[in-house]
Motif scaffolding. Sequence first.
Motif, PDB file in Angstrom:
ATOM      1  N   GLU A 238       0.823  -1.215   0.000  1.00 36.31           N
ATOM      2  CA  GLU A 238       0.000   0.000   0.000  1.00 36.31           C
ATOM      3  C   GLU A 238       0.853   1.259   0.000  1.00 36.31           C
ATOM      4  N   GLU A 239       2.041   1.192   0.606  1.00 26.43           N
ATOM      5  CA  GLU A 239       2.919   2.359   0.676  1.00 26.43           C
ATOM      6  C   GLU A 239       3.349   2.857  -0.699  1.00 26.43           C
ATOM      7  N   HIS A 240       3.299   1.984  -1.689  1.00 23.49           N
ATOM      8  CA  HIS A 240       3.712   2.379  -3.045  1.00 23.49           C
ATOM      9  C   HIS A 240       2.590   3.089  -3.805  1.00 23.49           C
ATOM     10  N   LYS A 241       1.371   3.076  -3.261  1.00 27.01           N
ATOM     11  CA  LYS A 241       0.231   3.845  -3.786  1.00 27.01           C
ATOM     12  C   LYS A 241       0.008   3.633  -5.280  1.00 27.01           C
ATOM     13  N   GLY A 242       0.102   2.379  -5.695  1.00 21.82           N
ATOM     14  CA  GLY A 242      -0.192   2.046  -7.086  1.00 21.82           C
ATOM     15  C   GLY A 242       0.938   2.313  -8.062  1.00 21.82           C
ATOM     16  N   LYS A 243       2.076   2.802  -7.560  1.00 21.67           N
ATOM     17  CA  LYS A 243       3.216   3.073  -8.443  1.00 21.67           C
ATOM     18  C   LYS A 243       4.082   1.816  -8.580  1.00 21.67           C
ATOM     19  N   PRO A 244       4.855   1.706  -9.661  1.00 15.48           N
ATOM     20  CA  PRO A 244       5.651   0.493  -9.903  1.00 15.48           C
ATOM     21  C   PRO A 244       6.688   0.251  -8.803  1.00 15.48           C
ATOM     22  N   PHE A 245       6.874  -1.007  -8.421  1.00 10.37           N
ATOM     23  CA  PHE A 245       7.906  -1.386  -7.458  1.00 10.37           C
ATOM     24  C   PHE A 245       8.296  -2.836  -7.692  1.00 10.37           C
ATOM     25  N   ASP A 246       9.471  -3.201  -7.175  1.00  6.08           N
ATOM     26  CA  ASP A 246       9.984  -4.564  -7.279  1.00  6.08           C
ATOM     27  C   ASP A 246       9.463  -5.362  -6.084  1.00  6.08           C
ATOM     28  N   THR A 247       8.860  -6.505  -6.352  1.00  5.25           N
ATOM     29  CA  THR A 247       8.249  -7.314  -5.282  1.00  5.25           C
ATOM     30  C   THR A 247       9.252  -8.198  -4.550  1.00  5.25           C
ATOM     31  N   VAL A 248      10.502  -8.237  -4.982  1.00  6.96           N
ATOM     32  CA  VAL A 248      11.437  -9.245  -4.478  1.00  6.96           C
ATOM     33  C   VAL A 248      11.693  -9.111  -2.978  1.00  6.96           C
ATOM     34  N   CYS A 249      11.966  -7.898  -2.490  1.00 12.29           N
ATOM     35  CA  CYS A 249      12.301  -7.747  -1.068  1.00 12.29           C
ATOM     36  C   CYS A 249      11.110  -8.007  -0.152  1.00 12.29           C
ATOM     37  N   PRO A 250       9.958  -7.348  -0.361  1.00  8.04           N
ATOM     38  CA  PRO A 250       8.834  -7.628   0.554  1.00  8.04           C
ATOM     39  C   PRO A 250       8.391  -9.076   0.562  1.00  8.04           C
ATOM     40  N   ALA A 251       8.396  -9.732  -0.597  1.00 13.73           N
ATOM     41  CA  ALA A 251       8.001 -11.149  -0.645  1.00 13.73           C
ATOM     42  C   ALA A 251       8.974 -12.005   0.153  1.00 13.73           C
ATOM     43  N   ASN A 252      10.258 -11.728   0.023  1.00 15.73           N
ATOM     44  CA  ASN A 252      11.258 -12.496   0.764  1.00 15.73           C
ATOM     45  C   ASN A 252      11.207 -12.196   2.257  1.00 15.73           C
ATOM     46  N   TYR A 253      10.982 -10.943   2.617  1.00 15.32           N
ATOM     47  CA  TYR A 253      10.893 -10.608   4.038  1.00 15.32           C
ATOM     48  C   TYR A 253       9.705 -11.320   4.683  1.00 15.32           C
ATOM     49  N   ALA A 254       8.582 -11.359   3.969  1.00 17.73           N
ATOM     50  CA  ALA A 254       7.379 -11.986   4.520  1.00 17.73           C
ATOM     51  C   ALA A 254       7.586 -13.477   4.752  1.00 17.73           C
ATOM     52  N   THR A 255       8.114 -14.183   3.757  1.00 18.98           N
ATOM     53  CA  THR A 255       8.308 -15.628   3.917  1.00 18.98           C
ATOM     54  C   THR A 255       9.420 -15.934   4.917  1.00 18.98           C
ATOM     55  N   ALA A 256      10.450 -15.083   4.971  1.00 20.70           N
ATOM     56  CA  ALA A 256      11.516 -15.277   5.959  1.00 20.70           C
ATOM     57  C   ALA A 256      10.961 -15.141   7.369  1.00 20.70           C
ATOM     58  N   ASN A 257      10.010 -14.240   7.552  1.00 22.70           N
ATOM     59  CA  ASN A 257       9.445 -14.040   8.883  1.00 22.70           C
ATOM     60  C   ASN A 257       8.603 -15.225   9.350  1.00 22.70           C
ATOM     61  N   ILE A 258       8.018 -15.951   8.422  1.00 18.85           N
ATOM     62  CA  ILE A 258       7.279 -17.161   8.819  1.00 18.85           C
ATOM     63  C   ILE A 258       8.259 -18.185   9.398  1.00 18.85           C
ATOM     64  N   ILE A 259       9.405 -18.351   8.737  1.00 17.91           N
ATOM     65  CA  ILE A 259      10.419 -19.264   9.250  1.00 17.91           C
ATOM     66  C   ILE A 259      10.965 -18.739  10.575  1.00 17.91           C
ATOM     67  N   SER A 260      11.195 -17.426  10.667  1.00 19.17           N
ATOM     68  CA  SER A 260      11.702 -16.837  11.912  1.00 19.17           C
ATOM     69  C   SER A 260      10.766 -17.122  13.076  1.00 19.17           C
ATOM     70  N   SER A 261       9.464 -16.984  12.848  1.00 14.31           N
ATOM     71  CA  SER A 261       8.503 -17.175  13.934  1.00 14.31           C
ATOM     72  C   SER A 261       8.493 -18.627  14.410  1.00 14.31           C
ATOM     73  N   ILE A 262       8.770 -19.561  13.496  1.00 12.94           N
ATOM     74  CA  ILE A 262       8.797 -20.981  13.865  1.00 12.94           C
ATOM     75  C   ILE A 262      10.148 -21.372  14.465  1.00 12.94           C
ATOM     76  N   VAL A 263      11.217 -20.832  13.912  1.00 15.30           N
ATOM     77  CA  VAL A 263      12.559 -21.201  14.372  1.00 15.30           C
ATOM     78  C   VAL A 263      12.944 -20.470  15.657  1.00 15.30           C
ATOM     79  N   TYR A 264      12.708 -19.139  15.676  1.00 13.00           N
ATOM     80  CA  TYR A 264      13.115 -18.333  16.817  1.00 13.00           C
ATOM     81  C   TYR A 264      11.978 -18.011  17.783  1.00 13.00           C
ATOM     82  N   GLY A 265      10.734 -18.045  17.278  1.00  9.68           N
ATOM     83  CA  GLY A 265       9.597 -17.675  18.106  1.00  9.68           C
ATOM     84  C   GLY A 265       9.214 -16.221  17.973  1.00  9.68           C
ATOM     85  N   SER A 266       9.824 -15.490  17.028  1.00  8.35           N
ATOM     86  CA  SER A 266       9.510 -14.080  16.819  1.00  8.35           C
ATOM     87  C   SER A 266       9.842 -13.695  15.383  1.00  8.35           C
TER      88      SER A 266
END
Length: 509
Positions: free
Chosen positions: A174-202
């Motif tokens: 939403e922060e990009h307000k409809g303007k073009p952006f690369d999805t690579v970082c947010p997608a990776n951060y989101a999936t990495a956080n799922i592993i973090s929550s299971i591995v580290y608990g946060s």
Amino acid sequence: MSFLEDYIFSYPEKLFSSPTLLVAFALLLVLYVVSSSFTSQEMGKEPPGPRPLPLLGNLLQLDLQRPYKTLCELSKKYGSVFTVHLGTNKVVVLAGYKTVKEALVSNAEAFGDRDISPIFYDMTQGHGILFANGESWKEMRRFSLSTLRDFGMGKRVAEDKILEECHHLIQVFEEHKGKPFDTVCPANYATANIISSIVYGSRFEYNDPRLQNMVRRANENFRMTGSAPIQVYNMFPRLTSWIKNRKLILKNTEMSIRDVADVMKTLKESLNPDTCRGLVDCFLIQKQKEEDSCVVDTHYNERNLIFTVANLYAAGTETTATTLRWALLFMAKYPHIQDRVQEELSRVVGSRQVRMDDRKNLPYVDAVIHETQRVADIIPMAIPHKTSRDITFHGYFIKKGTTVFPLLTSVLYDESEWESPHTFNPSHFLDEEGKFIRREAFLPFSAGRRVCLGESLAKMELFLFFTSLLQRFRFTPPPGVTEEELDLLPAVGYTLSPTPHELCAVSRQ
């Protein structure tokens, strides 16, 4: 390591110093070829394949940027079981759904070992899950699978963690307000956080330098381990250990190990044996139990913990994030399919939060996600296997310790299994009434003993991330770019990710 390669490595300055040595070297090449031929005849009929050159093998015949394409072409000539030589290393390639399944499932034990290439051994030294064999691998896989299930893999508790992360990911879009952006970082951060929550608990905040560096280094390593220089290094490790990509990979690995060790140090200092926050806590508690019981040769050691965590991050972040990015790219590329996805979501779910229970009532959405996994073909050559014993397979003798490539791309694009294998067609997973159907040749997670242990978690992530984003946004190419101009040619790397691109996420609300 063959005698010839060893000789060249040890005495390169002597090889061409005199005509006598040149003649001797030529005789050695002849003896090498003849002895290999006699050995093959003594053992039995081996799989056919293109004639290799001494030392180089079939190196000159392969597209080292996209070797899976060359191997698919070779399978048309030599059949579903054939041999190629990568340098002096003999590799048996398995092609097509029936052959791959027969090997990995029906002969799971014989084809179940992992072939650990030099670059991956350099990185892990045989520790962890992905690039390990024997009792250590068995125990680390059993422990990881059991712990992932305990922390909700495939259950409501994991679903809640993913839905929480969906909200963070939507905010970034939403922060990009409809303007073009690369999805690579947010997608990776989101999936990495799922592993973090299971591995580290946060989880980490997306602007946390530790998360950003971890994802950046992992992406770099995935790209470089699939590069031509690293493939050459894997064939001739003693000759090419100096290459730049190898040094960068090992530097990234060392820094990631340091980060994991720092997080584990903090967790260890606040460890409560009565409360497990994540996989690391469970491992540390088990490690202490075995130390207290004086267990000999325990597999619960520091190196196994570090590389098990690193393996879970690598396998659980890159592949899921890459598949999600492909899904969004396909939606922008094929707006008529995006229309049907959003129509079904609006009709069945409306504006409320999507849950896993909704999947059975969203057959078209489910079919689109499955077709994305099939067409994206994230790991086309799988992670190489190795035979654990001598085996006769399809009438061919395959020796114990032989490297095996189960060519997953030949399964996901098998023309005898899919009606239109080279087209993005969600109907592959729908019957005539529009109900979702499972396809046996759908093997993006591989199969058998080495099937992805996080398969159910990855499926949950893909469904919830994809539907949550498609509920909220319309994905389009950047202004001035047509759907036809969006490039679907994957980038070069160990996994097949989209080439760098930008999309617009236009709010639907």
